[in-house]
Design a protein around this motif. Structure first.
Motif, PDB file in Angstrom:
ATOM      1  N   UNK A   1       2.232  37.770  61.224  1.00 57.29           N
ATOM      2  CA  UNK A   1       1.935  36.609  60.374  1.00 57.29           C
ATOM      3  C   UNK A   1       1.350  37.052  59.029  1.00 57.29           C
ATOM      4  N   UNK A   2       1.328  38.353  58.789  1.00 58.79           N
ATOM      5  CA  UNK A   2       0.735  38.824  57.533  1.00 58.79           C
ATOM      6  C   UNK A   2       1.480  38.200  56.369  1.00 58.79           C
ATOM      7  N   UNK A   3       0.695  37.790  55.363  1.00 63.29           N
ATOM      8  CA  UNK A   3       1.323  37.087  54.254  1.00 63.29           C
ATOM      9  C   UNK A   3       1.917  38.080  53.272  1.00 63.29           C
ATOM     10  N   UNK A   4       2.958  37.610  52.595  1.00 65.47           N
ATOM     11  CA  UNK A   4       3.483  38.379  51.487  1.00 65.47           C
ATOM     12  C   UNK A   4       2.785  37.852  50.242  1.00 65.47           C
ATOM     13  N   UNK A   5       1.931  38.672  49.676  1.00 69.28           N
ATOM     14  CA  UNK A   5       1.101  38.190  48.575  1.00 69.28           C
ATOM     15  C   UNK A   5       1.815  38.150  47.223  1.00 69.28           C
ATOM     16  N   UNK A   6       3.028  38.617  47.177  1.00 72.98           N
ATOM     17  CA  UNK A   6       3.818  38.597  45.925  1.00 72.98           C
ATOM     18  C   UNK A   6       2.953  39.022  44.722  1.00 72.98           C
ATOM     19  N   UNK A   7       2.395  40.202  44.856  1.00 73.85           N
ATOM     20  CA  UNK A   7       1.556  40.728  43.772  1.00 73.85           C
ATOM     21  C   UNK A   7       2.371  40.924  42.496  1.00 73.85           C
ATOM     22  N   UNK A   8       1.782  40.631  41.363  1.00 75.01           N
ATOM     23  CA  UNK A   8       2.376  41.045  40.083  1.00 75.01           C
ATOM     24  C   UNK A   8       1.267  41.119  39.036  1.00 75.01           C
ATOM     25  N   UNK A   9       1.446  41.925  38.002  1.00 74.02           N
ATOM     26  CA  UNK A   9       0.395  42.081  36.985  1.00 74.02           C
ATOM     27  C   UNK A   9       0.034  40.732  36.380  1.00 74.02           C
ATOM     28  N   UNK A  10      -1.272  40.486  36.220  1.00 71.21           N
ATOM     29  CA  UNK A  10      -1.692  39.203  35.679  1.00 71.21           C
ATOM     30  C   UNK A  10      -1.349  39.122  34.192  1.00 71.21           C
ATOM     31  N   UNK A  11      -0.486  38.168  33.834  1.00 76.43           N
ATOM     32  CA  UNK A  11      -0.061  38.090  32.430  1.00 76.43           C
ATOM     33  C   UNK A  11      -1.158  37.570  31.499  1.00 76.43           C
ATOM     34  N   UNK A  12      -2.211  36.980  32.061  1.00 77.17           N
ATOM     35  CA  UNK A  12      -3.290  36.440  31.225  1.00 77.17           C
ATOM     36  C   UNK A  12      -4.314  37.493  30.812  1.00 77.17           C
ATOM     37  N   UNK A  13      -4.266  38.649  31.477  1.00 77.22           N
ATOM     38  CA  UNK A  13      -5.275  39.667  31.186  1.00 77.22           C
ATOM     39  C   UNK A  13      -4.616  40.948  30.697  1.00 77.22           C
TER      40      UNK A  13
END
Ligand code: ADP
Ligand code: ZN
Ligand code: MG
Length: 475
Positions: free
Chosen positions: A266-278
């Motif tokens: 059940x581990x989530x896929x966190x769909x990480x990506x670089x934060x465009x606001x920072x």
């Protein structure tokens, strides 16, 4: 049964001691009415933009340098996407690809052996809000005061193999971070939180077993119990021919057992990506040097110095330097009264005892070095005897009273006047013929009883040495 060894790696979250949150100007202060320390940024309002708090980067670097990490001079933030009501943006700003610190280690001391625990990385992130479940109205309330409080997460390699090593590792991290002033690291209050990843394997094997991750461990005792329990649980599964499932488990310290929260499936896929606001953070060599130069004198160095400079025993120095607060009190009080060993005795004896009794940390000490020094002076000059001193110290500990005025006010000064004491001693002798006879018949113990009776008659304030002397004389 086969022999098993335990393999443990830790993920430690530490709340940083900045005045304001990581991406906005709201206060980080604990407590406060729900949702009063909030603004559009930390409640995830559309259109709001995060601005990084420079102090967070400096604390993270300081912890990294103190734990022998390399500083990643081009680090940046990523979005970890998940939905949960305590997470107003629907993502947490964290670091996955380019964390600020990498490849460090700390040396821990356990029962006389030293061990190196490697640190995989340290990254910066924001804390979430708090859900409050209202069972009466069958609903949940949300408090965003904690949302956006800065955290670092220190991820170790799986280098520990017992509860003792885990506790030594956490204590080492805690003292180091406290000396840096980067956090108060209180497990009970959640400013330091440890998740324990644990697997077992046959002794001697170099292949890692399947691990579980345990959460909700908020004291060293809970950590020790949880490790013991989880190790045994996994061994039973393996001995029965089964397989340990990779999962997250929650420790219930009252029931002394853990239960499954979620499995890897059940581990989530966190769909990480670089934060465009920072924007990415560039860390110059000069900045790193500056942080390094600000480094305080840490526990190990202070311990050495206390032994050589103040001549106190190694064991005393070890206990005192466990907490920066206590170490500071020791130095300041010693400078004021010039009796470091006596100061040390009050700290490692009565102070530690009272802290334990009240379930307090050394950080919670309220008394000033001045008042401790005054108390030592009163005993050294013979103004008060040792049992009165203990009584006065309890007051110093509780309310930071001024021992000099307290002793005057309560009339606690020691009676050193021979003629005043002589009458009382004579009276005690007259009233206790049996003990007198015993003493004369060679029973040394009887003298102790008579000393006790005299002290009692004097309200505890007599000079015990003088009482002894007078008794022997009059007997
Ligand atoms: P994930 O990416 O799933 O969070 P990590 O590789 O980051 O996993 O490891 C998380 C923590 O678990 C680290 O502290 C690591 O040392 C520890 N760990 C990893 N594998 C094991 C294992 N087999 N046994 C015990 N601890 C482990
Ligand atoms: Zn805010
Ligand atoms: Mg991880």
């Amino acid at each position: 049964m086969k022999k098993y060894e335990t393999v443990i790696g830790l993920e430690v979250h530490v709340e940083l001691a900045t005045k304001t949150k990581i991406f906005c100007g709201c206060p980080t202060q604990f407590g406060g009415k729900p949702n009063t320390h909030t603004c559009p940024v930390c409640t995830g309002m559309p259109g709001s933009l995060p601005v990084l708090n420079k102090k967070v980067v400096e604390y993270a670097m300081a912890v990294g340098l103190a734990t022998n990490c390399e500083i990643n001079r081009n680090c940046r933030f990523d979005r970890k996407n998940y939905f949960y009501p305590d997470n107003p943006q629907d993502y947490q700003i964290s670091q996955l690809y380019e964390p600020i610190c990498l490849n460090g280690h700390v040396n821990i001391n356990v029962d006389g052996y030293e061990k190196k625990v490697r640190i995989h990385e340290i990254h910066m992130e924001e804390d979430a809000g708090k859900l409050i479940h209202d069972e009466l109205k069958d609903g949940s309330l949300i408090d965003f005061n904690r949302s956006g409080v800065p955290l670092i997460e220190i991820v170790s390699e799986p280098d520990m193999s017992s509860a003792d090593e885990v506790i030594a590792y956490l204590e080492t991290l805690r003292t180091t971070i406290q000396y840096l002033g980067a956090s108060d690291c209180k497990l009970q209050e959640g400013s330091m939180r440890a998740d324990v990843n644990l697997s077992v394997r046959e002794a001697g094997s170099d292949k890692l077993g399947t691990r579980t991750e345990m959460k909700n461990l908020n004291s060293f005792k809970a950590i020790a119990r949880a490790i013991e329990n989880e190790r045994n649980r996994q061994i039973v599964i393996i001995e029965d021919g089964g397989q340990v499932i990779q999962e997250t488990r929650r420790w219930d310290d009252n029931k002394e057992e853990s239960y499954s929260m979620r499995s890897k499936e059940d581990a989530q896929d966190y769909r990480y990506f670089p934060d465009p606001d920072l924007p990415g953070i560039f860390i110059s060599r000069e900045w790193i040097d500056e942080i390094k130069q600000r480094e305080p004198e840490f526990k190990a160095a202070r311990q050495e110095r206390y032994i050589s400079e103040y001549g106190i025993p190694k064991g005393d120095a070890d206990i005192i330097t466990d907490s920066k607060k206590m170490a500071d009190i020791f130095e300041e009080a010693s400078a004021l009264c010039n009796s470091p060993k006596k100061i040390a005795n009050w700290l490692i004896g009565d102070t530690i005892r009272l802290l334990k009794e009240h379930d307090m940390d050394p950080d919670d000490i309220k008394f000033s070095p001045e008042n401790l020094a005054k108390l030592v002076k009163l005993t050294e000059e013979g103004t008060i005897n040792s049992s009165v001193a203990t009584e006065v110290f309890e007051k110093v500990f509780a309310d930071n009273i001024d021992p000099e005025s307290y002793v005057k006010e309560k009339g606690l000064a020691q009676v050193n006047d021979e003629s005043a004491l002589r009458d009382t001693v004579q009276k005690v002798i007259d009233e206790n013929p049996q003990s007198v006879e015993d003493y004369r018949g060679g029973k040394e113990k009887a003298l102790g009883f008579l000393v006790g009776q005299t002290m009692k008659a004097m309200g505890g304030k007599a000079n015990p040495g003088l009482v002894n002397k007078l008794l022997k004389e009059l007997l």
